[in-house]
Scaffold this active site. Structure first.
Site, PDB file in Angstrom:
ATOM      1  N   ASP B 138     -47.027 -68.987  66.330  1.00 16.80           N
ATOM      2  CA  ASP B 138     -47.062 -69.256  64.896  1.00 16.80           C
ATOM      3  C   ASP B 138     -45.873 -68.577  64.226  1.00 16.80           C
ATOM      4  OD1 ASP B 138     -48.061 -70.555  62.723  1.00 16.80           O
ATOM      5  OD2 ASP B 138     -49.642 -69.105  62.305  1.00 16.80           O
ATOM      6  N   HIS B 145     -44.313 -67.994  50.662  1.00 14.99           N
ATOM      7  CA  HIS B 145     -45.482 -67.322  51.246  1.00 14.99           C
ATOM      8  C   HIS B 145     -45.127 -65.881  51.621  1.00 14.99           C
ATOM      9  CE1 HIS B 145     -48.969 -66.526  53.769  1.00 14.99           C
ATOM     10  NE2 HIS B 145     -48.189 -66.329  54.816  1.00 14.99           N
ATOM     11  N   ARG B 154     -46.260 -54.869  49.535  1.00  8.42           N
ATOM     12  CA  ARG B 154     -45.050 -54.049  49.332  1.00  8.42           C
ATOM     13  C   ARG B 154     -44.388 -54.471  48.020  1.00  8.42           C
ATOM     14  NH1 ARG B 154     -44.676 -56.244  54.341  1.00  8.42           N
ATOM     15  NH2 ARG B 154     -43.384 -57.853  53.411  1.00  8.42           N
ATOM     16  N   GLU B 211     -55.204 -70.923  55.803  1.00 11.94           N
ATOM     17  CA  GLU B 211     -53.759 -71.049  55.574  1.00 11.94           C
ATOM     18  C   GLU B 211     -53.356 -72.466  55.958  1.00 11.94           C
ATOM     19  OE1 GLU B 211     -51.621 -68.010  57.769  1.00 11.94           O
ATOM     20  OE2 GLU B 211     -51.968 -66.519  56.202  1.00 11.94           O
ATOM     21  N   GLU B 213     -50.800 -74.945  57.225  1.00  8.93           N
ATOM     22  CA  GLU B 213     -49.539 -74.985  57.957  1.00  8.93           C
ATOM     23  C   GLU B 213     -49.338 -76.378  58.542  1.00  8.93           C
ATOM     24  OE1 GLU B 213     -49.242 -71.931  60.913  1.00  8.93           O
ATOM     25  OE2 GLU B 213     -50.129 -70.389  59.633  1.00  8.93           O
ATOM     26  N   ASP B 245     -54.692 -71.999  59.837  1.00  6.53           N
ATOM     27  CA  ASP B 245     -54.644 -70.691  60.485  1.00  6.53           C
ATOM     28  C   ASP B 245     -55.648 -69.771  59.791  1.00  6.53           C
ATOM     29  OD1 ASP B 245     -53.834 -68.425  61.875  1.00  6.53           O
ATOM     30  OD2 ASP B 245     -52.100 -68.069  60.590  1.00  6.53           O
ATOM     31  N   ARG B 249     -58.557 -61.386  56.245  1.00  6.14           N
ATOM     32  CA  ARG B 249     -57.556 -60.471  55.663  1.00  6.14           C
ATOM     33  C   ARG B 249     -57.933 -59.007  55.812  1.00  6.14           C
ATOM     34  NH1 ARG B 249     -53.572 -64.005  55.552  1.00  6.14           N
ATOM     35  NH2 ARG B 249     -54.165 -65.885  54.439  1.00  6.14           N
ATOM     36  N   GLN B 252     -57.313 -58.019  59.354  1.00  6.79           N
ATOM     37  CA  GLN B 252     -55.861 -58.006  59.546  1.00  6.79           C
ATOM     38  C   GLN B 252     -55.221 -56.734  58.985  1.00  6.79           C
ATOM     39  OE1 GLN B 252     -54.043 -61.657  58.258  1.00  6.79           O
ATOM     40  NE2 GLN B 252     -51.954 -60.954  58.559  1.00  6.79           N
ATOM     41  N   LYS B 265     -56.996 -63.396  63.431  1.00  7.14           N
ATOM     42  CA  LYS B 265     -56.601 -64.800  63.549  1.00  7.14           C
ATOM     43  C   LYS B 265     -57.216 -65.480  64.772  1.00  7.14           C
ATOM     44  CE  LYS B 265     -52.803 -64.523  60.634  1.00  7.14           C
ATOM     45  NZ  LYS B 265     -52.457 -65.462  59.547  1.00  7.14           N
ATOM     46  N   THR B 269     -58.501 -71.558  65.127  1.00  7.13           N
ATOM     47  CA  THR B 269     -57.383 -72.246  64.497  1.00  7.13           C
ATOM     48  C   THR B 269     -57.712 -73.732  64.580  1.00  7.13           C
ATOM     49  OG1 THR B 269     -55.841 -70.550  65.257  1.00  7.13           O
ATOM     50  CG2 THR B 269     -54.884 -72.676  64.610  1.00  7.13           C
ATOM     51  N   THR B 371     -47.845 -70.490  56.813  1.00  5.17           N
ATOM     52  CA  THR B 371     -48.348 -71.036  55.554  1.00  5.17           C
ATOM     53  C   THR B 371     -47.206 -71.627  54.741  1.00  5.17           C
ATOM     54  OG1 THR B 371     -49.925 -69.237  55.634  1.00  5.17           O
ATOM     55  CG2 THR B 371     -49.796 -70.477  53.579  1.00  5.17           C
ATOM     56  N   GLU B 385     -53.015 -65.780  48.352  1.00  4.11           N
ATOM     57  CA  GLU B 385     -51.976 -66.029  47.351  1.00  4.11           C
ATOM     58  C   GLU B 385     -52.574 -66.570  46.053  1.00  4.11           C
ATOM     59  OE1 GLU B 385     -48.393 -68.013  49.476  1.00  4.11           O
ATOM     60  OE2 GLU B 385     -50.038 -67.889  50.916  1.00  4.11           O
TER      61      GLU B 385
END
Lengths: 438, 438
Positions: B138, B145, B154, B211, B213, B245, B249, B252, B265, B269, B371, B385
């Site tokens: 992936d 994204h 961040r 997600e 994709e 995907d 969270r 993760q 993940k 999928t 994504t 998001e």
């Protein structure tokens, strides 16, 4: 040790003299599996079991129908180019086949003549991958490796806060796993710019490294959505081999954030041909414990079996030879040694954690432990650790120095189980030589 | 556009009326592949090609031997439960089969009666994975994204310095890729302690997300150690599908350092059943360009073909229904829409970068884009998001709100190619409903 049975009797000897020879390391108590054929022949690759300096050809043995019951069912899966079908059968079948082979290979066995018909000398054999590996996962379970690596990249906080709570792992590349002896082409790629904002360097890796790991092959899998509990986990481990997780440190440092290692690892991973069954390792289990200052594993990762014998005592060695050393006929030099007992997490904990989210394992999946460095500096199982992040050259006994691997260098990884009063079990070796970048 | 041929002629019509119906989206210019059987039958799964509301049964067609040359060779691989053998043949065979099917499916084709014998209504079909997926990779190629996710974790430096220099990717879990329609069991796992140093939370994920994709299936692979150049890359892409995907969270955030996403993940999928061939997408290629302020790709990732048409114009949509909305008979609600053209890297660049280190791709490998969020807030293709890191609830038109997925929620992902003067191409859809944790 409640899991010992007659196949583990240390007094057993074989009618095959070389099986009783400690230096060879394949006694009748051992019986590891590989997939082999006669070197450079057009024979099909097929499963075999090591005995002394010979291989018991299981495909040929199956045609002689020497066994009955579960052992016969297990043997019948061996007319195949991989061990996946045997792995899928489960522990009862594996144990039955081991017992039948053990009885056949012992001194005074009535089956001696039958087995003798199907022996192939290891000196005449070449090996292929023992299974079709559908998924390869690599963990990171040596706290010494994690701390040493962390000191290089994060001197203030070398060990991340999650390390003591869960076994950290990631998905590896299955397609590029190769068997011992395959040469490894130096990878090309991007690495970090000399100064922030500049163009990255592009070319052959300048920091090519090895990592000594153990790996397990999954036997029976689990359905998606259904986890494997810690009580069930051992029964899903078919056996163990040695693994070299070749790593390009410069490519890794540039690409690793935020999704982890990718091209730094995916060019090649080397495994040893022999899979040592979990059952053969029963005599080498040790208790699992944590320092009082460390958190105890969460309940889903603990049970009495982990506590009593979750740890395996397997000695590990990494050796190097170079173009120069081979030309001068020096023996390969020992770079470092360690032991799987230094793992912070047990193999059963890896299986259970891997599936706690419902992820499905399949027969033949390969699961690495991560670099198995021990607590002492000479137990560092990668150049990155041995050279302390390329700050101290590693001196080789014939006068050369290394920060990382150079073209022509060959790494040999070995593992063995040794304890007083029990025959030595060899894992064989995983070798790979570095070829220049293309 | 030099890659267009007679199969792309927008004026072509089929003798099958439903193929000429834009709302159905499977015109004679399309011809995507899937693996199917009649629903709940004991028939073997086999390859088929969509035409209107029907499926051309390729296994049955092969038995009628209607084609010759490369098209016949390609068709003969279709008596199989997967498309791997067809994928391994390469572009010349794929193009020959496409041309033969196109000619057979057109108005006034002499082969009409032959093809009519082997049609199966899509309404009576169920699908399996179209290929045995040996490795799943992936990527992470939407800068929108990457920036949106980065802002949440961040705020000072949302985009990492490597993003504009290389396509960031990681290895995914192949075993848990499922076909559209499979339910997804909410994963269980560890998540970050409420306070540093405390025990992690353990239980069902509280931040389960989707997600949207796109993904490509690799056709012909490459030998280990031998890279696929950017000039060759397109020829290794068999086709594209939609991919969800699914991501936990909270799991993760706790496990991701230092080796990337793993159990967050690997539980599931979902992909859509139809693989749209790269050749069918030729009319929807757009030029590739970078803002002057951004670095140009390194030479190994650029050529004239990338510049002229490296980008694909494929519209994407994510929809949701809930237990409540279905009971009240509300139509699924649009959560977000976007387009593959927002990708920062081209599909051919992903192939070339993936193999630059010598990593070998194999037929049937699955490669996701990451994504595919676009530049606007309503083009955010995940709840993380859309809810700006769970700070703003997403309002659903029937009055419910969501930060993340709840049990019973069903996500439907859709894709299509639409442009004036050309028939609409549908990708079908990838759906999955969340079941409670076990």
């Amino acid at each position: 040790m409640t899991n010992l049975n007659e196949t583990h009797d240390p007094s057993l000897k074989s009618w095959l003299a070389s099986a009783n020879e400690p230096s060879i390391g394949f006694p009748v108590q051992h019986l590891p599996f590989a997939v082999f054929r006669r070197t450079a022949s057009r024979e099909p690759f097929r499963p075999g079991v090591a005995l002394g300096d010979q291989i018991i050809d299981l495909a040929q043995l199956a045609s002689l129908k020497p066994f009955s019951g579960l052992a016969a069912e297990a043997l019948n899966t061996c007319n195949a180019p991989t061990l996946n079908a045997l792995m899928a059968l489960g522990q009862s079948h594996w144990s039955a086949l081991r017992l039948a082979l053990s009885r056949g290979a012992r001194d005074h066995s009535p089956s001696q003549a039958t087995l003798e018909q199907v022996l192939v000398p290891q000196a005449q054999a070449e090996y292929s991958l023992p299974a079709q590996i559908r998924d390869y996962t690599d963990f990171y379970i040596s706290i010494h490796h994690a701390t040493a690596g962390g000191k290089i990249s994060r001197p203030d906080a070398p060990l991340l806060p999650n390390f003591k709570w869960l076994p950290i792992g990631y998905h590896g590349r299955a397609s590029s796993v190769v068997i011992s002896g395959h040469a490894v082409v130096r990878p090309v790629g991007q690495s970090r710019p000399a100064q922030s904002g500049q163009m990255p360097r592009f070319g052959p890796s300048q920091r090519l490294d090895f990592e000594l790991e153990m790996a397990m092959f999954v036997g029976r899998g689990n359905a998606q959505g259904k986890r494997i509990t810690i009580d069930e986990a051992d029964q899903h481990i078919f056996g163990l081999c040695i693994l070299n997780d070749w790593s390009a440190r410069d490519i890794q440092a540039w690409e690793v954030q935020p999704l982890g290692p990718f091209l730094a690892k995916s060019f090649a991973t080397t495994i040893s041909p022999w899979i040592v069954t979990r059952e053969a390792l029963e005599p080498f289990r040790l208790p699992f414990s944590r320092p009082d200052s460390d958190p105890q594993p969460l309940p889903y990762l603990m049970n009495e079996s982990v506590k009593q014998g979750g740890v395996y005592d397997i000695g590990l060695k990494a050796l190097i030879s170079t173009d120069h050393s081979r030309a001068a006929q020096h023996a390969p030099a020992l770079l470092a040694h360690s032991n799987l007992c230094h793992a912070y997490w047990t193999l059963s904990q890896l299986i259970t954690h891997h599936t706690v989210n419902g992820c499905n394992l399949q027969p033949g999946d390969l699961i690495g432990t991560g670099t198995m460095s021990g607590p002492h500096p000479d137990q560092a199982l990668s150049f990155n650790e041995l050279s302390v992040g390329a700050t101290q050259a590693v001196k080789l006994p014939w006068g050369q120095e290394r920060m990382f691997l150079e073209d022509g260098d060959e790494i040999t990884l070995q593992a063995e189980c040794v304890k007083p009063g029990y025959p030595r079990l060899s894992f064989g070796q995983a070798t790979g030589k570095i070829l220049p970048a293309v």
